[in-house]
Design a protein around this motif. Structure first.
Motif, PDB file in Angstrom:
ATOM      1  N   ALA A  40       0.858  -1.292  -0.070  1.00 31.60           N
ATOM      2  CA  ALA A  40       0.063   0.018   0.105  1.00 31.60           C
ATOM      3  C   ALA A  40       1.026   1.339   0.055  1.00 31.60           C
ATOM      4  CB  ALA A  40      -1.051  -0.062   1.085  1.00 31.60           C
ATOM      5  N   ASN A  58       2.157   1.879   7.330  1.00 29.94           N
ATOM      6  CA  ASN A  58       1.840   1.239   5.982  1.00 29.94           C
ATOM      7  C   ASN A  58       0.996   0.008   6.385  1.00 29.94           C
ATOM      8  OD1 ASN A  58       2.219  -0.601   3.753  1.00 29.94           O
ATOM      9  ND2 ASN A  58       3.306   1.359   2.832  1.00 29.94           N
ATOM     10  N   PRO A  59      -0.400   0.112   5.743  1.00 26.97           N
ATOM     11  CA  PRO A  59      -1.368  -1.145   5.839  1.00 26.97           C
ATOM     12  C   PRO A  59      -0.615  -2.342   5.771  1.00 26.97           C
ATOM     13  CG  PRO A  59      -2.143   0.733   4.845  1.00 26.97           C
ATOM     14  CD  PRO A  59      -1.004   0.961   4.754  1.00 26.97           C
ATOM     15  N   THR A  60       0.324  -2.432   4.980  1.00 31.73           N
ATOM     16  CA  THR A  60       1.106  -3.878   4.542  1.00 31.73           C
ATOM     17  C   THR A  60       1.915  -4.007   5.958  1.00 31.73           C
ATOM     18  OG1 THR A  60       1.049  -3.104   2.217  1.00 31.73           O
ATOM     19  CG2 THR A  60       2.563  -5.196   2.902  1.00 31.73           C
TER      20      THR A  60
END
Length: 195
Positions: A40, A58-60
């Motif tokens: 992302a 970061n959503p990852t």
């Protein structure tokens, strides 16, 4: 088949090698296109001040952070906390952990490190008597400007006007803190003696 072959993710192709005018099969190499991990964009506040911090995310999950130029800003590899070192713009990079195919992916964001404001010297009478006042001033005007005293038992100061009042004999440091439009701050101080 001769020429270019466009492969999709997970597809394989075998390459036959020939030498000069020889057309016989000399070797076969299987090639597989592996999948890159999804990643992302980097959200967060993409600016800070010298010695200040901003936290990126970061959503990852599970990746690591790095800075392209640690002379401008450093970043905690795990938490994404960026610390400004010097004025400038730096790329902060987030890299995923390897997926099942052993591939990693990365994304970056440009973070601006702003300089603190320049603050003029404090002016005013630094020798005062108890119960008397001295008007302090500073030529620098920022978004916010706050006066303070580190020893209010000796001298107080009006946070807005800079009016200093002697309370008891001794010394106190009077400060003037300026915050600019970038949210960066700088403080000047001067010593006051009350008798």
């Amino acid at each position: 088949r001769r020429g270019a072959v466009l492969l999709g993710t997970g597809e394989e192709v075998k390459v036959a090698l020939t030498y000069g005018s020889l057309t016989g099969l000399t070797n076969t190499i299987p090639i597989k296109i592996k999948t890159l991990p999804a990643i992302a964009p980097i959200p967060g506040t993409l600016s800070t001040c010298e010695t200040g911090t901003t936290t990126l995310g970061n959503p990852t999950a599970g990746g690591t952070w790095s800075s392209a130029d640690m002379s401008i800003a450093t970043v905690n590899a795990t938490t994404g906390v960026v610390t400004g070192v010097a004025t400038g713009i730096v790329n902060i990079i987030y890299t995923t952990t390897p997926n099942g195919d052993g591939c990693t992916n990365s994304t970056s964001a440009s973070v601006t490190v702003n300089a603190p404001p320049t603050v003029a010297p404090i002016t005013g009478n630094v020798n005062i008597c108890t119960t008397t006042t001295s008007q302090f001033s500073d030529a620098t005007v920022g978004t916010t400007n706050v006066w303070g005293s580190d020893n209010m038992a000796v001298a107080t100061v009006d946070a807005t006007t800079g009016l200093v009042t002697g309370v008891a004999p001794g010394t106190a440091n009077i400060s003037y803190t300026v915050t600019d439009a970038n949210g960066c701050t700088k403080m000047n101080t001067t010593s006051v003696t009350a008798t």
